[in-house]
Design an enzyme around this catalytic site. Sequence first.
Site, PDB file in Angstrom:
ATOM      1  N   GLY A 152       6.595  11.701   5.300  1.00 44.56           N
ATOM      2  CA  GLY A 152       5.848  10.527   5.829  1.00 44.56           C
ATOM      3  C   GLY A 152       6.796   9.720   6.055  1.00 44.56           C
ATOM      4  O   GLY A 152       7.946   9.981   6.241  1.00 44.56           O
ATOM      5  N   ILE A 154       8.321   7.264   4.246  1.00 36.99           N
ATOM      6  CA  ILE A 154       9.249   7.100   3.383  1.00 36.99           C
ATOM      7  C   ILE A 154      10.230   8.424   3.396  1.00 36.99           C
ATOM      8  O   ILE A 154      11.531   8.247   3.621  1.00 36.99           O
ATOM      9  CB  ILE A 154       8.612   6.733   1.817  1.00 36.99           C
ATOM     10  CG1 ILE A 154       7.913   5.346   2.066  1.00 36.99           C
ATOM     11  CG2 ILE A 154       9.925   6.769   0.881  1.00 36.99           C
ATOM     12  CD1 ILE A 154       7.502   4.783   0.863  1.00 36.99           C
ATOM     13  N   ARG A 174       2.413  18.757   5.520  1.00 35.92           N
ATOM     14  CA  ARG A 174       1.266  19.579   5.972  1.00 35.92           C
ATOM     15  C   ARG A 174       1.576  20.410   7.294  1.00 35.92           C
ATOM     16  O   ARG A 174       0.848  21.317   7.417  1.00 35.92           O
ATOM     17  CB  ARG A 174       0.108  18.862   6.169  1.00 35.92           C
ATOM     18  CG  ARG A 174      -0.784  18.580   4.814  1.00 35.92           C
ATOM     19  CD  ARG A 174      -1.598  17.490   4.762  1.00 35.92           C
ATOM     20  NE  ARG A 174      -1.390  16.393   5.119  1.00 35.92           N
ATOM     21  CZ  ARG A 174      -1.736  15.089   4.798  1.00 35.92           C
ATOM     22  NH1 ARG A 174      -2.777  14.793   3.904  1.00 35.92           N
ATOM     23  NH2 ARG A 174      -1.383  14.014   5.141  1.00 35.92           N
ATOM     24  N   ARG A 231       4.653   9.359  -7.001  1.00 34.30           N
ATOM     25  CA  ARG A 231       3.911   8.865  -8.300  1.00 34.30           C
ATOM     26  C   ARG A 231       4.152  10.009  -9.139  1.00 34.30           C
ATOM     27  O   ARG A 231       4.648  11.013  -9.203  1.00 34.30           O
ATOM     28  CB  ARG A 231       2.434   9.171  -8.042  1.00 34.30           C
ATOM     29  CG  ARG A 231       2.017   7.746  -6.999  1.00 34.30           C
ATOM     30  CD  ARG A 231       1.897   6.556  -7.811  1.00 34.30           C
ATOM     31  NE  ARG A 231       1.214   5.442  -7.096  1.00 34.30           N
ATOM     32  CZ  ARG A 231       1.930   4.578  -6.503  1.00 34.30           C
ATOM     33  NH1 ARG A 231       3.344   4.602  -6.390  1.00 34.30           N
ATOM     34  NH2 ARG A 231       1.360   3.774  -5.760  1.00 34.30           N
ATOM     35  N   ASP A 255      11.733   7.504 -10.465  1.00 38.88           N
ATOM     36  CA  ASP A 255      11.287   6.086 -10.587  1.00 38.88           C
ATOM     37  C   ASP A 255       9.979   5.769 -10.980  1.00 38.88           C
ATOM     38  O   ASP A 255       9.490   4.889 -11.404  1.00 38.88           O
ATOM     39  CB  ASP A 255      11.544   5.472  -9.444  1.00 38.88           C
ATOM     40  CG  ASP A 255      11.250   3.876  -9.008  1.00 38.88           C
ATOM     41  OD1 ASP A 255      11.769   3.084  -9.855  1.00 38.88           O
ATOM     42  OD2 ASP A 255      10.687   3.397  -7.917  1.00 38.88           O
ATOM     43  N   GLU A 260       3.186   5.161 -17.084  1.00 39.40           N
ATOM     44  CA  GLU A 260       4.051   4.245 -17.004  1.00 39.40           C
ATOM     45  C   GLU A 260       3.576   2.798 -17.512  1.00 39.40           C
ATOM     46  O   GLU A 260       2.332   2.706 -16.989  1.00 39.40           O
ATOM     47  CB  GLU A 260       4.904   4.085 -15.630  1.00 39.40           C
ATOM     48  CG  GLU A 260       4.126   3.967 -14.506  1.00 39.40           C
ATOM     49  CD  GLU A 260       4.801   4.103 -13.044  1.00 39.40           C
ATOM     50  OE1 GLU A 260       5.533   5.261 -13.139  1.00 39.40           O
ATOM     51  OE2 GLU A 260       4.884   3.207 -12.293  1.00 39.40           O
ATOM     52  N   HIS A 278      10.098   2.135 -11.979  1.00 35.35           N
ATOM     53  CA  HIS A 278       9.351   1.923 -10.959  1.00 35.35           C
ATOM     54  C   HIS A 278       9.682   0.452 -10.152  1.00 35.35           C
ATOM     55  O   HIS A 278       8.856  -0.231  -9.858  1.00 35.35           O
ATOM     56  CB  HIS A 278       7.586   1.948 -11.498  1.00 35.35           C
ATOM     57  CG  HIS A 278       6.699   2.152  -9.997  1.00 35.35           C
ATOM     58  ND1 HIS A 278       5.574   2.660 -10.194  1.00 35.35           N
ATOM     59  CD2 HIS A 278       7.039   1.889  -8.719  1.00 35.35           C
ATOM     60  CE1 HIS A 278       5.217   2.835  -9.047  1.00 35.35           C
ATOM     61  NE2 HIS A 278       5.815   2.424  -8.238  1.00 35.35           N
TER      62      HIS A 278
HETATM   63  C1  8YV Z   1       3.980  -1.028  -6.201  1.00 37.16           C
HETATM   64  C2  8YV Z   1       4.220   1.233  -5.008  1.00 37.16           C
HETATM   65  O1  8YV Z   1       3.263  -1.526  -5.255  1.00 37.16           O
HETATM   66  O2  8YV Z   1       3.923   0.669  -2.944  1.00 37.16           O
HETATM   67  C3  8YV Z   1       3.914   1.131  -3.904  1.00 37.16           C
HETATM   68  O3  8YV Z   1       2.842   2.145  -3.540  1.00 37.16           O
HETATM   69  O4  8YV Z   1       4.136   1.827  -5.701  1.00 37.16           O
HETATM   70  C4  8YV Z   1       5.061  -0.145  -5.463  1.00 37.16           C
HETATM   71  O5  8YV Z   1       5.530  -0.577  -4.228  1.00 37.16           O
HETATM   72  C5  8YV Z   1       4.514  -2.074  -7.049  1.00 37.16           C
HETATM   73  O6  8YV Z   1       4.886  -1.416  -8.003  1.00 37.16           O
HETATM   74  C6  8YV Z   1       3.653  -3.146  -7.427  1.00 37.16           C
HETATM   75  O7  8YV Z   1       2.526  -2.649  -8.146  1.00 37.16           O
END
Ligand code: 8YV
Length: 312
Positions: A152, A154, A174, A231, A255, A260, A278
Site C-alpha cells: 500500500g 506505506i 492482493r 499492528r 514498532d 501494547e 509504536h
Molecule cells: C497512531 C498509527 O495513530 O496511524 C496509525 O495507524 O498507528 C499511529 O500513527 C498513533 O499511535 C496515535 O494513536
Amino acid sequence: MSATLMIGTFSETDSAALQDAFDPVAVSSPSDIAGLDIAIRDGISAVAFKGHSPFGAAEMDMLPGLGLIANYGVGYDAIDIEAATARNIRVTNTPDVLNDDVADLAVAMLLATGREMEHASAWARTGKWKAQGEYPLNRKVSGGKVGIVGLGRIGREIADRLAGFKMDIHYFARSEKETPGWSYHSDPVSLARAVDYLVVALVGGKETEKFISGAVIEALGPQGIVVNISRGTTIDEGALLDALETGGIAGAGLDVFLNEPDIDPRFYALDNVVIQPHQGSGTHETRAAMAALQRDNIAAFRQGAALKTPVN
Ligand code: 8YV
C-alpha cells in the site's frame, strides 16, 4: 446542540487546537462514554478519536446523534466500520501524511537490527571497545533480498527507500502491481522463502490477524529478520517469540505489539530484537499534520462539505 467528543490522550498542542476549534467534551477511552450524562451523550454529533481501544457498536449506540468519527491515524482497526456504516456514522482517517515517517522508521529498524546497532552501542558504552577491541563483525544489509508484505502507500515508500539500498525487492499484495524489476508473490510463505528480510506493512484488523504465521516465519529461516510497523495483530506473536528465542530467525525490529504498551515481557529478555514504542508517526511535523487533517474532517462534517479522507 451539536457537540464534539474528544476520545483519547492527545498532546497538549493537539488538544488545545481541538479545544479552540470545537470546544469538545473529553474522555480517555471509548469505554468512558457510558460515564457521561445522557444529556451530554445525546448532544454529541462528532468524535475526535485517538488511540487503539475498541470503539464498537455498544459505544456508538450510546451516542444516538453521532454522525462522524474522525480518527487520528491511518489505521482504523479499533473502530467497527461495519457497525458505523450501519448507523450512518461516517469515519475518516489520516492517510498519506505519515507515510514518510513510518517508512523511515521501518528502514531504521531494518538497519539497526541487521547491523546490531543496539549491541554495538552497548559494546562502546560499557567499555568493551576499549577493553576487548573491535566489535564482532555483523552482516551486510545493502544489496540483500527484502520482502514487503502489503504494498500500500506505506509499503511502497518502504520499498522505494530500500531500492536505494540496492536491495532486491519482493512483495506480497492482493494483486500484482506495476513495479518493473520487483518480484510479486501471491502467497506470504513463498515470499518469505525468497528473502532475508521481511517488512510487514499490512493494514490491521480481523482480515490480517496472524497473517505472518508460524509457517511464514519458518520459511524466512535462521538468517531472517522481521520488521513490523503495521499492528501487533498481523504477526503470530507467540510463533515469533519462539523463533527469536530458539534461533528460528535471526532478529526482529518491532514498532508494534499485541497488548501494547503492556507488551509480552519475553521481548525484553531478547537481545536480537530492536523494540520501538509504536512511534512510527511520532514526529512533531507528522503528528501536527495528522491532527490538522482530523480537525479538517470535523470542520467539513460540521459545514456539510465533502469529508477530506473518508473511510466509509
Ligand atoms: C497512531 C498509527 O495513530 O496511524 C496509525 O495507524 O498507528 C499511529 O500513527 C498513533 O499511535 C496515535 O494513536
